[in-house]
Design an enzyme around this catalytic site. Structure first.
Site, PDB file in Angstrom:
ATOM      1  N   CYS A   8      41.228  44.850  45.090  1.00  0.00           N
ATOM      2  CA  CYS A   8      42.499  44.383  44.517  1.00  0.00           C
ATOM      3  C   CYS A   8      43.191  45.599  43.903  1.00  0.00           C
ATOM      4  O   CYS A   8      42.841  46.739  44.199  1.00  0.00           O
ATOM      5  CB  CYS A   8      42.279  43.258  43.517  1.00  0.00           C
ATOM      6  SG  CYS A   8      41.272  43.706  42.086  1.00  0.00           S
ATOM      7  N   ASN A  11      40.896  46.270  40.063  1.00  0.00           N
ATOM      8  CA  ASN A  11      39.444  46.099  40.110  1.00  0.00           C
ATOM      9  C   ASN A  11      38.877  45.596  38.772  1.00  0.00           C
ATOM     10  O   ASN A  11      37.757  45.934  38.378  1.00  0.00           O
ATOM     11  CB  ASN A  11      38.732  47.403  40.537  1.00  0.00           C
ATOM     12  CG  ASN A  11      37.254  47.210  40.906  1.00  0.00           C
ATOM     13  OD1 ASN A  11      36.440  48.111  40.717  1.00  0.00           O
ATOM     14  ND2 ASN A  11      36.878  46.068  41.416  1.00  0.00           N
ATOM     15  N   CYS A  13      40.208  42.066  37.703  1.00  0.00           N
ATOM     16  CA  CYS A  13      40.399  40.607  37.724  1.00  0.00           C
ATOM     17  C   CYS A  13      39.872  39.972  39.013  1.00  0.00           C
ATOM     18  O   CYS A  13      38.832  39.325  39.020  1.00  0.00           O
ATOM     19  CB  CYS A  13      41.877  40.245  37.552  1.00  0.00           C
ATOM     20  SG  CYS A  13      42.567  40.735  35.960  1.00  0.00           S
ATOM     21  N   ARG A  14      40.608  40.153  40.128  1.00  0.00           N
ATOM     22  CA  ARG A  14      40.284  39.406  41.344  1.00  0.00           C
ATOM     23  C   ARG A  14      39.063  39.935  42.091  1.00  0.00           C
ATOM     24  O   ARG A  14      38.163  39.161  42.450  1.00  0.00           O
ATOM     25  CB  ARG A  14      41.502  39.390  42.292  1.00  0.00           C
ATOM     26  CG  ARG A  14      42.665  38.594  41.763  1.00  0.00           C
ATOM     27  CD  ARG A  14      43.949  38.906  42.508  1.00  0.00           C
ATOM     28  NE  ARG A  14      44.396  40.269  42.263  1.00  0.00           N
ATOM     29  CZ  ARG A  14      45.427  40.845  42.859  1.00  0.00           C
ATOM     30  NH1 ARG A  14      46.107  40.169  43.766  1.00  0.00           N
ATOM     31  NH2 ARG A  14      45.775  42.075  42.557  1.00  0.00           N
ATOM     32  N   SER A  15      39.034  41.256  42.371  1.00  0.00           N
ATOM     33  CA  SER A  15      37.940  41.743  43.234  1.00  0.00           C
ATOM     34  C   SER A  15      36.555  41.698  42.574  1.00  0.00           C
ATOM     35  O   SER A  15      35.579  41.387  43.255  1.00  0.00           O
ATOM     36  CB  SER A  15      38.251  43.122  43.835  1.00  0.00           C
ATOM     37  OG  SER A  15      38.443  44.098  42.859  1.00  0.00           O
ATOM     38  N   ASP A 126      47.927  37.587  41.688  1.00  0.00           N
ATOM     39  CA  ASP A 126      47.421  38.428  40.605  1.00  0.00           C
ATOM     40  C   ASP A 126      47.502  37.648  39.285  1.00  0.00           C
ATOM     41  O   ASP A 126      48.592  37.322  38.834  1.00  0.00           O
ATOM     42  CB  ASP A 126      48.283  39.692  40.533  1.00  0.00           C
ATOM     43  CG  ASP A 126      47.715  40.702  39.561  1.00  0.00           C
ATOM     44  OD1 ASP A 126      46.868  40.314  38.731  1.00  0.00           O
ATOM     45  OD2 ASP A 126      48.119  41.875  39.637  1.00  0.00           O
TER      46      ASP A 126
HETATM   47  P1  4NP Z   1      43.544  42.853  39.596  1.00  0.00           P
HETATM   48  O1  4NP Z   1      44.594  42.555  38.425  1.00  0.00           O
HETATM   49  O2  4NP Z   1      44.265  43.687  40.613  1.00  0.00           O
HETATM   50  O3  4NP Z   1      43.205  41.484  40.123  1.00  0.00           O
HETATM   51  O4  4NP Z   1      42.367  43.555  38.950  1.00  0.00           O
HETATM   52  C1  4NP Z   1      45.260  43.556  37.721  1.00  0.00           C
HETATM   53  C2  4NP Z   1      44.597  44.234  36.712  1.00  0.00           C
HETATM   54  C3  4NP Z   1      45.268  45.192  35.966  1.00  0.00           C
HETATM   55  C4  4NP Z   1      46.596  45.459  36.239  1.00  0.00           C
HETATM   56  C5  4NP Z   1      47.271  44.780  37.258  1.00  0.00           C
HETATM   57  C6  4NP Z   1      46.576  43.835  38.001  1.00  0.00           C
HETATM   58  N1  4NP Z   1      47.295  46.420  35.472  1.00  0.00           N
HETATM   59  O5  4NP Z   1      48.538  46.509  35.598  1.00  0.00           O
HETATM   60  O6  4NP Z   1      46.659  47.161  34.670  1.00  0.00           O
END
Ligand code: 4NP
Length: 159
Positions: A8, A11, A13-15, A126
């Site tokens: 994602c 790294n 939240c989702r992955s 997201d």
């Molecule tokens: P992820 O979510 O891609 O599912 O891990 C996010 C985590 C952090 C951020 C954006 C999306 N960020 O902007 O820091």
């Protein structure tokens, strides 16, 4: 070893949640010695960090421990892994650009919801800027998609 990498943006939240869900299924099926599972981010914003507390919580509610630390996806991953699973269209395009435009590399690249029979090919949204319900929704999508992904891998590799 069959190697599966979930990717994602951050790294956190989702992955990592996809990694935890998939590892849980792999372990339930007794396939830990056949299938290796990891996750990474297209960004390097959260290198070395544990998953977001909301991902940890929704995983725990479903009996799953998350134990990964953030890392960035690198071009070597295209040599190491057999399945590279992007959470959304942006992650997919980013990775495609990093595959060094090799046909072999690009052939390993999938969207997580290619394996979801409800909403096939859509993004895993997201949940970072939203509330807790976003994480429950993401868990549902990942659980469904991961079950189908494991089925497909088992058929393809006869494991
Ligand atoms: P992820 O979510 O891609 O599912 O891990 C996010 C985590 C952090 C951020 C954006 C999306 N960020 O902007 O820091």
């Amino acid at each position: 070893m069959i190697k599966v990498l979930f990717v994602c943006l951050g790294n956190i939240c989702r992955s990592p949640l996809a990694e935890g869900v998939f590892k849980h299924l792999v372990s339930y099926e007794g396939l830990e010695d056949k299938i290796f599972v990891d996750s990474a981010g297209t960004s390097g914003w959260h290198i070395g960090e544990p998953p977001d507390p909301r991902s940890i919580e929704v995983a725990m509610e479903n009996g799953i421990d998350l134990n990964s630390y953030g890392r960035k996806a690198i071009s070597l991953d295209f040599e190491e892994f057999d399945y590279i699973i992007a959470m959304d269209g942006n992650n997919y395009s980013d990775l495609k650009n990093r595959s060094g435009s090799s046909v072999e590399g690009a052939a390993k690249l999938y969207l997580m919801r290619d394996f979801d029979d409800i909403g096939k090919g859509q993004d895993v949204p997201d949940p970072y800027y939203g509330g807790d319900d976003g994480f429950s929704y993401v868990f549902e999508l990942l659980d469904r998609s991961c079950r189908n992904l494991l089925e497909e891998i088992r058929e393809e590799h006869k494991v």
